[in-house]
Design a protein around this motif. Structure first.
Motif, PDB file in Angstrom:
ATOM      1  N   MET B 298       0.819  -1.190   0.000  1.00  0.00           N
ATOM      2  CA  MET B 298       0.000   0.000   0.000  1.00  0.00           C
ATOM      3  C   MET B 298       0.870   1.264   0.000  1.00  0.00           C
ATOM      4  O   MET B 298       0.596   2.214  -0.719  1.00  0.00           O
ATOM      5  CB  MET B 298      -0.918  -0.031   1.209  1.00  0.00           C
ATOM      6  CG  MET B 298      -2.285   0.509   0.899  1.00  0.00           C
ATOM      7  SD  MET B 298      -3.396   0.172   2.249  1.00  0.00           S
ATOM      8  CE  MET B 298      -4.026  -1.420   1.809  1.00  0.00           C
ATOM      9  N   SER B 299       1.931   1.234   0.803  1.00  0.00           N
ATOM     10  CA  SER B 299       2.823   2.393   0.841  1.00  0.00           C
ATOM     11  C   SER B 299       3.454   2.632  -0.520  1.00  0.00           C
ATOM     12  O   SER B 299       3.631   3.781  -0.941  1.00  0.00           O
ATOM     13  CB  SER B 299       3.945   2.165   1.861  1.00  0.00           C
ATOM     14  OG  SER B 299       3.393   1.973   3.136  1.00  0.00           O
ATOM     15  N   VAL B 302       1.041   4.411  -2.584  1.00  0.00           N
ATOM     16  CA  VAL B 302       0.989   5.833  -2.246  1.00  0.00           C
ATOM     17  C   VAL B 302       2.179   6.565  -2.847  1.00  0.00           C
ATOM     18  O   VAL B 302       2.046   7.630  -3.450  1.00  0.00           O
ATOM     19  CB  VAL B 302       0.968   6.023  -0.712  1.00  0.00           C
ATOM     20  CG1 VAL B 302       1.092   7.496  -0.359  1.00  0.00           C
ATOM     21  CG2 VAL B 302      -0.310   5.451  -0.143  1.00  0.00           C
ATOM     22  N   MET B 303       3.365   5.957  -2.705  1.00  0.00           N
ATOM     23  CA  MET B 303       4.552   6.599  -3.266  1.00  0.00           C
ATOM     24  C   MET B 303       4.373   6.839  -4.748  1.00  0.00           C
ATOM     25  O   MET B 303       4.719   7.901  -5.273  1.00  0.00           O
ATOM     26  CB  MET B 303       5.790   5.721  -3.045  1.00  0.00           C
ATOM     27  CG  MET B 303       6.312   5.742  -1.616  1.00  0.00           C
ATOM     28  SD  MET B 303       7.830   4.784  -1.540  1.00  0.00           S
ATOM     29  CE  MET B 303       7.443   3.623  -0.281  1.00  0.00           C
ATOM     30  N   PRO B 392      -0.362   1.593  -8.864  1.00  0.00           N
ATOM     31  CA  PRO B 392      -0.826   2.459  -7.778  1.00  0.00           C
ATOM     32  C   PRO B 392      -2.325   2.304  -7.519  1.00  0.00           C
ATOM     33  O   PRO B 392      -2.752   2.314  -6.384  1.00  0.00           O
ATOM     34  CB  PRO B 392      -0.458   3.852  -8.248  1.00  0.00           C
ATOM     35  CG  PRO B 392      -0.145   3.742  -9.687  1.00  0.00           C
ATOM     36  CD  PRO B 392       0.306   2.351  -9.926  1.00  0.00           C
ATOM     37  N   ALA B 393      -3.106   2.172  -8.570  1.00  0.00           N
ATOM     38  CA  ALA B 393      -4.555   2.142  -8.379  1.00  0.00           C
ATOM     39  C   ALA B 393      -4.995   0.911  -7.599  1.00  0.00           C
ATOM     40  O   ALA B 393      -5.776   0.997  -6.662  1.00  0.00           O
ATOM     41  CB  ALA B 393      -5.253   2.188  -9.729  1.00  0.00           C
ATOM     42  N   MET B 396      -4.081   0.242  -3.620  1.00  0.00           N
ATOM     43  CA  MET B 396      -4.885   0.840  -2.553  1.00  0.00           C
ATOM     44  C   MET B 396      -5.909  -0.152  -2.012  1.00  0.00           C
ATOM     45  O   MET B 396      -6.362  -0.043  -0.900  1.00  0.00           O
ATOM     46  CB  MET B 396      -5.633   2.071  -3.077  1.00  0.00           C
ATOM     47  CG  MET B 396      -4.735   3.118  -3.641  1.00  0.00           C
ATOM     48  SD  MET B 396      -3.655   3.793  -2.389  1.00  0.00           S
ATOM     49  CE  MET B 396      -2.384   4.442  -3.422  1.00  0.00           C
ATOM     50  N   ILE B 786      -5.702  -2.151   7.964  1.00  0.00           N
ATOM     51  CA  ILE B 786      -5.274  -1.146   6.998  1.00  0.00           C
ATOM     52  C   ILE B 786      -4.204  -0.263   7.628  1.00  0.00           C
ATOM     53  O   ILE B 786      -4.247   0.011   8.807  1.00  0.00           O
ATOM     54  CB  ILE B 786      -6.449  -0.227   6.606  1.00  0.00           C
ATOM     55  CG1 ILE B 786      -7.764  -1.000   6.481  1.00  0.00           C
ATOM     56  CG2 ILE B 786      -6.125   0.556   5.370  1.00  0.00           C
ATOM     57  CD1 ILE B 786      -7.899  -1.874   5.286  1.00  0.00           C
TER      58      ILE B 786
END
Lengths: 237, 787
Positions: B298-299, B302-303, B392-393, B396, B786
């Protein structure tokens, strides 16, 4: 409204997913314009394609068909590298679950975003603006959900992007905190003159928008211009 | 400069997983410390040896002759390429010591009366050897071992007479950096064998060599180093009539070749241990990083959403392994400096190289850093490569759980139905992470095999000794005469001592040639039906001494490339001795020493003598050593007991290196099991938390992990056994020495001891992870689905 400057143009965008032998259409021929300085709320139940649309607008995903033009440039034929730069310079994301780096403090989380931008705002001022001046050296785990979401907003705003994309920003928060977050977003929209798009399934939030776009099953079913948006404090759900 | 936020995050990530970070770093530290210090010691040793050689004008060729006059030596200068040639007298004689039972031998060596002496002595203390014939210079190893100091008197027993000599100096010699009596000696025994340097006058008069010598040392002009072999041939031709016993080039000189072997072994160890540790570290880094990347999915999303590109995210994780590499390099370098110094001192102590130079070779620091960095970066990139695939999408969204499925063992209902539920879980867990299970099993197998080598080595010497002196050679005493004697001497000896059995023998050096390959060995001639020697072919069949032909020891046959049925040339060293061809009738197993065997009749025919023998073999309960001590013409009495004692000393030396190797094996095993366990625990936090909620207690969860490790340790050890066997085999091949063959006999107890040691490493590593399970906060884990 047409007199306003167009920030982004979405033309005939579709998105298909291949699920085994079945092709699922997440977006079907969606077209719309986003104007500079607008506060847009996209409403729709889960599975309506709003998140897919947001991802495409944010350069995180590419459409199967159609094009997206941002400030005169078509982003849908960008290379990976250009898309990365586009996300870096033009877009600020606010996620439902904040998605902060747990091992970075509030200010470090914001700086993580700004240190790769060419035109970032002052990080301390932005944190001050979202009311976290005092809490900036805390780690996410030491903060409430509302505070974490404000860090997330600060992170998005401090990049000084052209467009702020918020995916269910209040989804994980209680009512009061949710309202505060919406006020912050509205303030940023007005004070920093940032275009803001919020996607949510929460109907009442539409009342604060300049324009409400309703989606269902991957299509826009209604676009409503709101001539007198009410302040977020007046919303109830 | 403000640190990049990603780097701040990296530092916190390292802090969070410091246990693993350090346990992998330790492997890198070991790898680098060994790499740098072993290479530096090898370089230092090599350079010091050559520096020493230069200082002492070390000989290039060593010639043994029966007797040669000075004029013949001077004539050698006519051979092109010879820079200088000097004669000396050398003879091995007994030394009289306080305890009459103790057998000490010395080599009396004369120092030439020349300006620039070849093999000059390196004076450690005392005065130069003067013309005064009652003085001697003693080799340092011998004086140290026997506590001989300046002004002491030593009493060599030469040709029936005792000569008290005053010690006027303690010296080192390039010829005896590694002091061994001959190639048959297993190990140096400096208290039993030493060198006394005397004046030429003394040696010539005491040993009866007026005006002549029995050894020649030759220096070759460096420009002619490439044609040493031709020069040696010329020397041989010129000296033939003086009875050339042997011509040894420097590369074959005993001390020199042992020293070079030492240098090569250091270099080989520097490479192999370093690579082994780096490869294992790299695999662990790879597994660990791929787990971290998975947890950080997840990180990473975000990055990417924030606009970080793939390269900077990939670098972010690769820096983790690079940090391990750099920390390991720095600590490794820091540690290697004192370690090199310590090793160097150890060599000064053991190897007697007086002017040992300790130089730091910075190039190894750089090579080491580059080597570890390359390993760490590659393993980091491979471990973190899945960063590239994360979109990235979708990052999440929570990850789709991996589809569970039945394992093949479940098909076998007969077994599966009999397994208890908790064992079923254990087995499923293992199958769920197949690659990791395989790594752990192979890691344990590797630990097992590495541990097995020293355990095997420490037990095999006992076997070498038992078989060589319990089966192949069963005489209690081996007696050599100073000159060949008539075989009637057997009767005289039988009268002197109460013998159980006695046999004659003749031992004469020959050069055996097969094509261009040649080797000088002692050919042993025995009665046809000898009862003291048992010959066994390589396939284990008994062989009898051939009536007409020769048996070669395995190593000898290999050295000259001869096999059964070949005719080989026997070149005699005796003056005017004839060269004869002889048929190889068999190749025999011989662990200690390199010899060839034939009957006494064949030998007599070969040398054209009758009834002459050079020694006897016998068994007796009598006090043979004392009774034969002063008997004229007895050169030496060697008892199997003596061999046994020197062997026991050798064992003591082995224990040290066995311990060191076991520590390496242990560290390796610990690092593998610990890291894999920590990774798998951190991966299964959610699963363990669910189990805790269901009512499992900490001990039951720990038991489950222990059972998984137990099963894998079982298979690891199972695979480790053949792996260890081949590793021992490889070890033997790499140790292939000129005088010893190590048989591949692995005791059952060695397998068991190794298994116990390996299990201990696994248990220790697992105990180190107990904390992780006991500290697990399962409620937090379940809440924080999460972020």
């Amino acid at each position: 409204m047409d007199s306003k400057e167009v920030l982004m143009k979405v033309e005939g965008v579709s998105k298909f997913y291949q699920m085994g032998e079945v092709t699922v259409a997440a977006l079907k021929d969606v077209s719309l314009n986003i104007y500079q300085g607008e506060f847009v709320v996209i409403l729709g139940p889960s599975g309506s394609g709003k998140s897919t649309l947001l991802n495409i607008l944010g350069g995180m995903d590419l459409p199967s068909e159609g094009k997206v033009v941002m400030e005169g440039e078509e982003i849908t034929n960008y290379s990976d590298r250009k898309l990365t730069i586009y996300r870096r310079e033009k877009i600020g994301f606010v996620f439902q679950f904040y998605n902060l780096m747990s091992n970075l403090t509030a200010i470090e989380n914001v700086e993580l975003a700004t240190e790769i931008c060419s035109d970032a705002l002052n990080v301390n001022e932005v944190l001050e603006a979202v009311g976290l001046g005092e809490r900036k050296d805390h780690f996410p785990a030491q903060m409430s959900g509302g505070e974490q979401q404000r860090v997330s907003i600060a992170r998005a705003v401090a990049k000084n992007p052209s467009l702020l994309l918020c995916d269910e920003p209040t989804g994980a928060l209680d009512f009061n905190t949710g309202i505060k977050i919406l006020s912050q977003l509205k303030r940023i929209n007005k004070e920093y003159n940032k275009t803001v798009i919020i996607i949510t399934h929460n109907m009442p939030i539409g009342a604060m928008a300049d324009r409400v776009i309703k989606m269902r099953s991957g299509e826009i079913i209604e676009t409503k211009v709101n001539d007198n948006p009410i302040p977020p404090e007046g919303i109830e759900w | 400069m403000v640190m990049k936020r990603l780097d701040v995050r990296l530092l916190r990530l390292i802090k969070h997983s410091k246990g693993q970070f350090f346990s992998i770093s330790i492997m890198v530290i070991i790898a680098l410390t060994i790499y740098i210090s072993f290479n530096m010691v090898a370089d230092n040793l090599y350079n010091s040896i050559y520096h020493y050689y230069e200082e002492t004008n070390f000989s290039d060729v060593f010639i043994e002759v029966v007797r040669v006059p000075k004029t013949a030596i001077d004539k050698l200068y006519t051979i092109e390429g010879i820079e200088s040639a000097q004669g000396r007298i050398s003879a091995d004689v007994p030394l009289r010591v306080e305890d009459p039972e103790e057998k000490v031998r010395v080599r009396i060596v004369s120092v030439p009366n020349e300006d620039k002496i070849i093999n000059n002595l390196y004076k450690i203390e005392g005065k130069d050897l003067q013309v005064d014939s009652k003085k001697t210079a003693v080799l340092q190893q011998f004086s140290d071992a026997r506590g001989i100091v300046l002004e002491d008197r030593v009493r060599p027993y030469i040709a029936g007479r005792e000569y008290p000599l005053e010690v006027i100096s303690i010296v080192g010699s390039p010829e005896y950096i590694y002091l061994m009596e001959n190639e048959q000696s297993l190990i140096p025994a400096p208290e039993k064998f030493g060198i006394l340097y005397v004046t030429e006058d003394f040696a010539q008069s005491a040993l009866g060599y007026q005006g002549s010598y029995n050894e020649i040392m030759v220096k070759i002009n460096p420009e002619y180093y490439n044609s040493v072999d031709n020069i040696v041939d010329d020397i041989e031709d010129q000296l033939d009539r003086y009875g050339v016993k042997s011509i040894v080039k420097r590369e074959d000189q005993l001390s020199h070749s042992m020293m070079m072997q030492e240098v090569e072994q250091l270099e080989a160890m520097a490479t192999s241990i370093t690579l082994l540790f780096l490869i294992v570290a790299a695999i662990i880094i790879n597994i660990m990083l791929s787990r971290i990347v998975k947890n950080d999915r997840m990180s990473i999303g975000v990055m990417k959403a924030l606009g970080y590109n793939n390269i900077s995210i990939l670098m972010h994780y690769t820096k983790f392994s690079l940090a391990i590499g750099l920390l390991g390099s720095i600590i490794g370098i820091v540690l290697s400096i004192p370690l090199s110094a310590a090793f160097t001192n150890l060599y000064i102590f053991y190897m007697n190289i007086p002017m040992f130079e300790m130089t730091l070779y910075e190039k190894y620091f750089i090579y080491g850093i580059v080597l570890t960095s390359v390993f760490c970066i590659i393993s980091g990139l491979i471990g973190a490569r899945s960063v590239l695939k994360i979109l990235p999408a979708s990052a999440m969204q929570p990850e789709i759980p991996k589809a569970g499925h039945r394992i093949w063992l479940e098909q076998i209902k007969f077994i599966w139905n009999r397994i208890s539920f908790s064992w079923k879980m254990v087995i499923r867990n293992i199958f769920r992470k197949k690659k990791r299970a395989i790594f752990l099993i192979l890691g344990i197998a590797l630990t097992y095999s590495i541990t097995m080598v020293p355990i095997f080595m420490s037990s095999v010497w006992g076997n070498v000794f038992m078989i060589q002196y319990g089966k192949y050679q069963t005489m209690g005493y081996n007696i050599d005469f100073t000159i060949p004697m008539n075989d009637s001497v057997i009767r005289e000896i039988s009268q002197l001592i109460d013998v159980d059995s006695i046999e004659p023998k003749t031992e004469i050096p020959f050069e055996l040639r097969n094509g261009w390959k040649k080797k000088a060995v002692s050919v042993i001639a025995l009665p046809e039906n000898t009862s003291f020697y048992y010959f066994e072919s390589m396939s284990g069949q008994e062989l009898k001494l051939p009536t007409n032909g020769i048996l070669l020891s395995d190593r000898l046959a290999k050295a000259i490339g001869a096999s059964v049925g070949d005719d080989i040339l026997m070149k005699s060293f005796l003056p005017d001795g004839d060269d004869t061809y002889i048929n190889v009738k068999g190749v025999v197993e011989q662990y200690l020493g390199t010899n060839a065997y034939m009957t006494i009749d064949t030998m007599n025919e070969l040398i054209g003598e009758k009834g002459l023998i050079t020694g006897v073999l016998l068994n007796s309960k009598d006090d043979v050593v004392t009774k034969l001590k002063d008997v004229k013409n007895v050169k030496q009495v060697q008892s199997v007991e003596d061999m046994k004692n020197s062997f026991l000393e050798f064992m003591d030396m082995m224990i040290y290196s066995v311990g060191v190797m076991m520590i390496f094996g242990g560290i390796l095993g610990f690092a593998i099991v610990y890291n894999v366990n920590v990774i798998s625990i951190s991966e299964r936090v959610m699963e363990f938390s669910s189990l805790r909620v269901l009512g499992f207690d900490k001990r039951e969860i720990y038991k489950m992990v222990s059972r998984e490790n137990g099963i894998m340790a079982f298979f690891g050890i199972l695979i480790g056994m053949p792996l260890g066997y081949s590793m021992c085999k490889g070890m033997i091949a790499s140790l292939a020495m000129d005088m010893v063959t190590i048989p591949l006999i692995i005791e059952n107890s060695s397998y068991v001891i190794t298994a116990i040691a390996t299990l201990s490493f696994v248990i220790i590593a697992q105990l180190a992870t107990v904390r992780k399970i006991y500290r697990l906060n399962f409620l937090d884990a379940l809440k924080n689905r999460i972020s």
